[in-house]
Design an enzyme around this catalytic site. Structure first.
Site, PDB file in Angstrom:
ATOM      1  N   ASP A  72       0.821  -1.222   0.000  1.00 12.18           N
ATOM      2  CA  ASP A  72       0.000   0.000   0.000  1.00 12.18           C
ATOM      3  C   ASP A  72       0.855   1.272   0.000  1.00 12.18           C
ATOM      4  O   ASP A  72       0.328   2.371   0.070  1.00 12.18           O
ATOM      5  CB  ASP A  72      -1.061   0.006   1.129  1.00 12.18           C
ATOM      6  CG  ASP A  72      -0.474  -0.128   2.514  1.00 12.18           C
ATOM      7  OD1 ASP A  72       0.770  -0.115   2.654  1.00 12.18           O
ATOM      8  OD2 ASP A  72      -1.255  -0.255   3.482  1.00 12.18           O
ATOM      9  N   GLU A 111       1.531  -9.223  11.506  1.00 10.98           N
ATOM     10  CA  GLU A 111       0.054  -9.168  11.488  1.00 10.98           C
ATOM     11  C   GLU A 111      -0.659 -10.463  11.106  1.00 10.98           C
ATOM     12  O   GLU A 111      -1.855 -10.435  10.823  1.00 10.98           O
ATOM     13  CB  GLU A 111      -0.426  -8.001  10.589  1.00 10.98           C
ATOM     14  CG  GLU A 111      -0.012  -6.650  11.147  1.00 10.98           C
ATOM     15  CD  GLU A 111      -0.492  -5.442  10.331  1.00 10.98           C
ATOM     16  OE1 GLU A 111      -1.020  -5.619   9.229  1.00 10.98           O
ATOM     17  OE2 GLU A 111      -0.335  -4.301  10.814  1.00 10.98           O
ATOM     18  N   GLU A 119       3.238   0.028  15.668  1.00  8.98           N
ATOM     19  CA  GLU A 119       2.883   0.616  14.362  1.00  8.98           C
ATOM     20  C   GLU A 119       1.737   1.582  14.550  1.00  8.98           C
ATOM     21  O   GLU A 119       0.754   1.243  15.210  1.00  8.98           O
ATOM     22  CB  GLU A 119       2.390  -0.457  13.372  1.00  8.98           C
ATOM     23  CG  GLU A 119       3.419  -1.117  12.515  1.00  8.98           C
ATOM     24  CD  GLU A 119       2.790  -1.893  11.347  1.00  8.98           C
ATOM     25  OE1 GLU A 119       1.728  -1.467  10.834  1.00  8.98           O
ATOM     26  OE2 GLU A 119       3.359  -2.910  10.958  1.00  8.98           O
TER      27      GLU A 119
END
Length: 856
Positions: A168, A434, A531
């Site tokens: 992204d 993640e 994060e």
């Protein structure tokens, strides 16, 4: 060494050229002028054909030694990207399918005087698709990236840099090439393959020891005996060991006790002490074969990841103790510095990492969707005191666990841990990015009935394989299975917690683009923020290099194409809209530049608010939450020129966020926030001793450079390594005290001052949105430039208060001492540190001064 120029050709032979090794197809084509800069405009999509073709590297070489004199000759590849057949003299030596592995092929029986070598690559994109097709039993999501990323599918089926199929914040360039060193090795008897040093502190004897591990390939059919001498002159330590090497892969582990009468200086993170290393010589004298002398550096530091109950709070702590001292982790997340790794030179790494240290960072997380970085990266971190949270390369996906795949991963992990474990900078191994969260929050809409299957795969990969190898190979540092995770609580729940984002355990990742980022109550009072972040655009000088005139608008096709995060450009506008007026200029280029400036101001102010919240939460528990001991924002650096969460642009230029980071990560900092109409100021300190300081609180009206009221609170105690409340006043009282003040007409600045030049940065607190500010005047900003030794002085002058003053010298490489600041004095001196030779004339010609009042 077989570095240098190779012949490079595509599948049907229609494209033939010379290609450098180490290197890749894209950079070879670009160097030879066969393609434009791959980063220019829409080339990421135009050049998709390159990664869909199958390329071959070949060359001949003359053997520089008499083959008959050597028992073993190996063909060694430090890194092959990725799927290839390796051939010598038309004999297939083997195949590669893992970019992160070292490959060594025995060529003793096939090497001649003159040899022809071929490395036949297969398109990574078609290989990944084929692997996915062959995995018939069940699907392994995600199949493809979201369309906005313009990427390739099934990255999780190939052991290759995951973001090379797009991310992204980055383009899709699934490269092919020999991306690291390649060489021929010849030896008799034995050969040293891995050598590592890890330090331990033995509490019972209060003594440091050093574990030295050497892994050999032993060619001889019977054991080889010999002596190993270890010498550390600075520590008056010398020890000799009798050793025996077993045939095959023989390893020697030596435990060296450091002389007790020597004072060992430990390795400390940036801001907490020195990064002392000791020269050490290890000499192997064996009965047969060569004497080997290894020169290396030994560092002494301990690391513990502390997860213990906290008084008044459910859950467990999550913080790092270095050399017995709790350290608040300040820093960011590292992504690959380029889509083409061969372009990442030592200087590139030095500039980016030095910029991190200069912004008062002490840590970076090497994120799991990139690469295990090159040796130089970790060497620089050792030198600068930047602690590394090291992910294994798995990110935002589920992964297969068939035998071949697991074997490849096991080889990768064992190679990388052996290669990297000597670095004191690495303080943590983390299994993935993640992926625990992906299963727990069901990102991929897996039916409940199939859930167990994927959980079983998860445990198989990260726990039964990766964790097992890490614990065997390296007992000197902690391991967690994922990030975010609940740490020990995740372990207790079978390695998959119900909610990995739980603020009472482990670390969290947090993103929120719709709520007002100045409102600190939206942020999680977590144990560790690994994060979080907001996007901005890179400066015009960075965009200009890869675009043309028609691209220079916020809504152009180019601006849309470069944004790989769904609705990213609109989210920035929305966030800006909370506090700033959007630019209305009729000049399209000025409007674009104003937009870029505003995105950077917004990003800097957002990340500042959030980071300060994490820092002031370190010593308190409120409603069971708090004791935050880490703030790593997303992300430090950029892979190309595009909007992203980074604070450093592609090429290293500092965005306003990076200048803000220098302040919000300062070792001593006053932080303000409002709660129910009351202003609180905390003293935040990373210093090792308590300090008695003076807190200065100054209130200005927007319309005057003369403060309307000043308050100095003396003998404020700011405690060592903590965050304590040092000031409290209701906003109503403050506005009465400073007559003529309203929320819209006044602004607060404050700083801490102590003895011997000890001083914090000056911080600010806005009492309303700046778009509602009353009394802000158009200012005349000017700067005079002069040279002083290797730096340049910019003397700034203003006729009125100027918010977010930005100095920009275009593409002249370097950085300022301060930038993006609130200017409340007539005059301010800012220093420019050049990274390459420049002159006063060049700087004057390139300088643009902007403040918020220039945006109309």
């Amino acid at each position: 060494s077989l570095r240098g120029s190779w012949r490079l050709g595509n599948g049907n032979g229609s494209v033939v050229l010379r290609g450098e090794v180490p290197g890749c197809v894209h950079t070879a084509l670009h160097r030879r002028g066969l393609i434009q800069d791959p980063y220019y405009r829409f080339n990421d999509v135009m050049y998709r054909w390159i990664s869909l073709d199958n390329w071959t590297y070949s060359r001949t070489f003359r053997t520089p030694f008499d083959v008959r004199k050597w028992q073993k000759v190996n063909f060694v590849f430090e890194g092959v990207d990725t799927v290839a057949q390796i051939m010598i003299n038309n004999i297939t030596l083997g195949r590669t399918d893992n970019m992160f592995n070292r490959y060594s092929f025995d060529i003793t029986s096939v090497i001649k005087e003159v040899n022809f070598v071929e490395v036949r690559f297969l398109s990574a994109v078609s290989y990944a698709a084929e692997q996915s097709r062959c995995h018939k039993a069940y699907s392994i999501p995600p199949a493809c990236p979201p369309p906005v990323q313009k990427g390739e599918c099934h990255a999780n089926f190939i052991r290759k840099e995951q973001c090379s199929f797009s991310w992204d914040w980055g383009p899709s360039f699934p490269t092919q090439g020999i991306w690291k060193d390649v060489r021929i090795e010849a030896y008799n008897h034995y050969h040293l393959m891995y050598f590592s040093l890890t330090s331990f502190f033995v509490k019972s004897t209060r003594q440091w020891s050093l574990e030295i591990e050497s892994i050999f390939d032993v060619v001889s059919s019977k054991p080889i005996a010999g002596l190993v001498t270890v010498n550390i002159p600075k520590l008056q330590t010398q020890q000799t060991f009798s050793v025996k090497l077993q045939p095959g892969e023989g390893s020697i582990v030596l435990l060296v006790n450091i002389n007790k009468s020597s004072t060992v200086e430990a390795w400390w993170p940036n801001g907490h002490g020195r990064q002392t290393g000791y020269n050490i010589t290890t000499t192997f004298i064996m009965e047969a074969g060569y004497q080997i002398e290894k020169f290396s550096k030994a560092y002494f530091r301990t690391v513990e990841l502390v997860q213990e109950p906290i008084l008044g709070s459910p859950g467990l702590s999550f913080y790092f103790r270095i050399n017995g001292r709790p350290i608040f982790i300040k820093g960011s997340n590292w992504i690959p510095a380029d889509s083409f790794q061969d372009r990442v030179a030592y200087d590139t790494l030095w500039l980016l990492l030095k910029s991190a240290a200069d912004a008062n960072m002490n840590a970076l997380r090497v994120w799991g969707g990139g690469v295990y970085e090159q040796d130089e990266f970790y060497d620089i971190c050792d030198e600068l005191g930047i602690m590394i949270w090291q992910d294994f390369m798995f990110a935002c996906a589920l992964y297969p666990t068939d035998q071949n795949y697991l074997e490849s991963v096991r080889a990768e992990v064992s190679h990388q841990v052996r290669r990297l474990k000597s670095h004191p900078s690495i303080i943590l191994w983390s299994g993935n990015n993640e992926n625990e969260a992906a299963i727990a929050s069901n990102w991929f809409s897996i039916p409940y009935a199939d859930r167990q299957l994927y959980i079983k795969d998860y445990v198989m990969l990260y726990v039964k394989n990766i964790r097992e190898i890490v614990l065997t190979e390296d007992k000197s540092r902690p391991f967690i299975a994922s990030s975010p995770t609940n740490g020990l609580e995740s372990v207790k729940e079978g390695w998959l917690s119900q909610n990995p984002y739980d603020t009472h355990y482990g670390d969290t990742h947090f993103y929120d683009y719709s709520n007002d980022c100045w409102n600190w109550t939206v942020y999680p009072k977590t144990r560790f923020a690994s994060e979080y972040g907001f996007q901005s655009w890179p400066s015009f000088s960075t965009i200009e290099k890869v675009s043309s005139t028609e691209d220079w608008s916020y809504t152009s096709n180019f601006s849309l194409h470069r944004q790989h995060h769904e609705n990213g450009n609109d989210q920035m506008l929305q966030q800006i809209g909370h506090h700033f007026n959007l630019p209305q200029s009729t000049d399209p280029i000025k409007k674009f530049k104003d937009m870029i400036y505003l995105t950077q101001v917004m990003q800097a102010q957002c990340v500042k608010t959030e980071t300060e919240f994490y820092r002031f939460s370190q010593s308190e528990i409120i409603k069971g939450e708090g004791h935050t001991m880490g703030a790593l924002y997303w992300q430090l650096n950029d892979i190309w020129q595009a909007p992203s969460w980074a604070s450093l642009e592609y090429g290293g230029k500092w965005k306003l966020l990076h200048y803000f980071a220098q302040n919000f990560f300062a070792p001593l900092l006053p932080v303000a926030y409002e709660d129910k109409g009351v202003l609180y100021i905390y003293g935040v300190s990373d210093l090792h001793v308590d300090h008695k300081l003076t807190l200065r609180v100054v209130v200005h009206t927007w319309s005057s450079l003369e403060p309307i009221c000043t308050l100095a609170k003396d003998s404020v105690t700011v405690k060592a390594q903590s965050a304590v409340p040092i000031y409290k006043e209701s906003i109503n009282d403050l506005m009465e005290r400073c007559r003529n003040c309203t929320r819209k007409s006044c602004v607060i600045t404050f700083c801490l001052v102590g003895e011997g030049g000890l001083q914090s940065p000056t911080n600010h607190h806005f009492l309303s949105s700046i778009k509602d500010a009353v009394g802000l005047e158009k200012t005349q900003l000017s700067a005079s430039v002069s040279q002083q030794d290797d730096t340049y002085m910019f003397v700034l002058q203003t006729t009125a208060i100027a918010p977010f003053v930005s100095l920009d010298v275009g593409s002249i490489k370097g950085r300022f001492s301060d930038n993006g600041f609130l200017m409340t004095e007539k005059k301010k001196v800012v220093v420019f540190y050049p990274w390459e030779p420049t002159s006063v004339e060049e700087l004057e010609k390139s300088l643009t001064l902007t403040s918020l009042v220039d945006v109309v």
